[in-house]
Design an enzyme around this catalytic site. Structure first.
Site, PDB file in Angstrom:
ATOM      1  CD  GLU A  39      -4.653  -7.849   1.035  1.00  0.00           C
ATOM      2  OE1 GLU A  39      -5.514  -7.126   1.566  1.00  0.00           O
ATOM      3  OE2 GLU A  39      -3.427  -7.646   1.157  1.00  0.00           O
ATOM      4  CD  GLU A  64      -2.831  -1.466   2.246  1.00  0.00           C
ATOM      5  OE1 GLU A  64      -2.824  -0.628   3.166  1.00  0.00           O
ATOM      6  OE2 GLU A  64      -3.572  -2.465   2.239  1.00  0.00           O
TER       7      GLU A  64
END
Ligand code: 9MR
Length: 369
Positions: free
Chosen positions: A282, A175
């Site tokens: 994910e 991220e």
């Protein structure tokens, strides 16, 4: 802990508005109305035998686990039946491994690794460097830059080295891109070791600790925010140009049921253009975070099933050498982080009883196709 928030999808549906009865409210949301009017998948799972997903897929099918879940035989039976790879949901991150005095603990990571070994399941490592996790033991080292860098290297070396020979991949940088896609995030690691340099360094240190393991960058909202996808692609180019041993790309794929059809396919294909391995790392599909143009929860569940099927189909169409794994962020709905946030969500393939949902059947059909 910072969690991803979904931005409304700017990727409007393309093509003409279908001829189904539309309310004024639906018409006002015209681009997104395509989802509501597309051919319906039944939101109720079709009866019949359930095929183990892992037996249908030519690539690994992953899920995330918490060490405590492994004591539940119904959970482990379902996991083992359908999934061939696990990612630690949080216990292989700094928040668990780094203790306040700067020492490391590996009891739960080791338990998950032992579970995977015993069942012949692949272990995926997640996540080494994350802006959202900056343990005090590191913050305290701020003033002494040399020791900060050494501690950073020591952490990566210890964690990657411990699972060398077992872990099949590592999310090295998680991220890195700001939510609006305008730039890279600013945080402890970038401030102390440099915006790009901290990432390049992490990749080199991880590579030294396990020279054969694929090393990933990983991010979310790539399918719903084109600016973020662009910035992510530019970051990958910069890292490769800087010589970082980045060998694979993660696309988290936390999405909402109102995501426009086609967005997942475009995103997976865009990331595959680097020629590196791709991990849908994910995936989950939130019902409660989806916009209000759905007439019913059944429609949301049908849209959820279509999105899962789209992602699986797009991933299955990649060259085999680029298919690292397709990971769903949890097994049964009640264990999902999204359900912990909002109890009425249902983002996964199995319900609380371990029964397959329409989303499961859609994934099953997409894998068979
Ligand atoms: O699902 C995870 C949740 O249980 C943890 O509390 C949280 C913090 O460790 O991380 C969640 O997983 C995140 C993942 O590591 C990175 N991408 C977003 C996931 C959902 O927030």
């Amino acid at each position: 802990m910072k969690r991803p928030t979904q931005v409304p999808s700017p990727l409007a549906g393309e093509g003409r508005i279908p001829t189904c009865p539309l309310s004024r409210r639906t018409l006002l949301a015209a681009p997104l109305a395509l989802t509501a009017c597309a051919p319906r998948a039944n939101s109720q799972p079709a009866p019949g035998p359930v095929a183990p997903l892992k037996s249908l897929a030519p690539f690994p099918i992953g899920t995330c686990v918490q060490a405590g879940f492994l004591d539940d035989p119904a959970y482990t039976a379902l996991l083992t039946e359908h999934f061939s790879q696990i990612t630690a949901e949080w216990e292989m991150k700094m928040e668990y491994i780094v203790l306040p005095d700067g020492t490391f603990r590996f009891d739960r990571p080791d338990a998950m690794a032992a579970f995977a070994r015993a069942r012949g399941i692949r272990l995926f490592g997640h996540a080494l460097v994350w802006y959202a996790q900056t343990p005090d033991a590191f913050v305290r080292l701020d003033e002494r830059r040399a020791s900060f860098g050494q501690a950073y290297d020591r952490y990566i070396t210890a964690v990657v080295g411990r699972y060398r020979g077992q872990a099949v991949g590592w999310d090295v940088v998680n991220e890195a891109v700001r939510d609006d896609g305008s730039a890279l995030r600013d945080h402890l690691w970038s401030q102390r070791l440099g915006e790009i340099d901290h990432m390049v360094r992490a990749f080199h240190v991880a590579h030294a600790a396990d020279p054969d393991v694929p090393l990933f960058i990983n991010d979310y909202n790539l399918e719903s925010n084109p600016a973020k996808l662009d910035q992510y692609q530019r970051l990958i180019e910069r890292l490769l140009r800087a010589g970082a041993p980045l060998t694979a790309i993660g696309c988290q794929t936390h999405c909402n049921a109102d995501l426009a059809s086609g967005a997942l396919t475009r995103t997976i294909n865009a990331l595959a253009r680097f020629g590196l391995q791709v991990h849908v790392s994910e995936m989950d599909v939130s019902l409660v975070r989806a916009g209000g143009w759905f007439v019913s929860r059944e429609e949301k569940a049908a849209a959820q099933a279509r999105l899962y099927a789209e992602a699986v189909t797009a991933f299955a169409a990649l060259p085999a050498a680029q298919q690292f794994a397709f990971t769903i962020w949890g097994v049964r709905d009640p264990e999902s982080w999204l359900v912990r946030e909002n109890r009425s969500d249902a983002p996964l393939l199995f319900d609380g009883e371990g029964q397959p949902k329409a989303a499961f059947r859609a994934v099953e059909a997409a894998l068979r196709a």
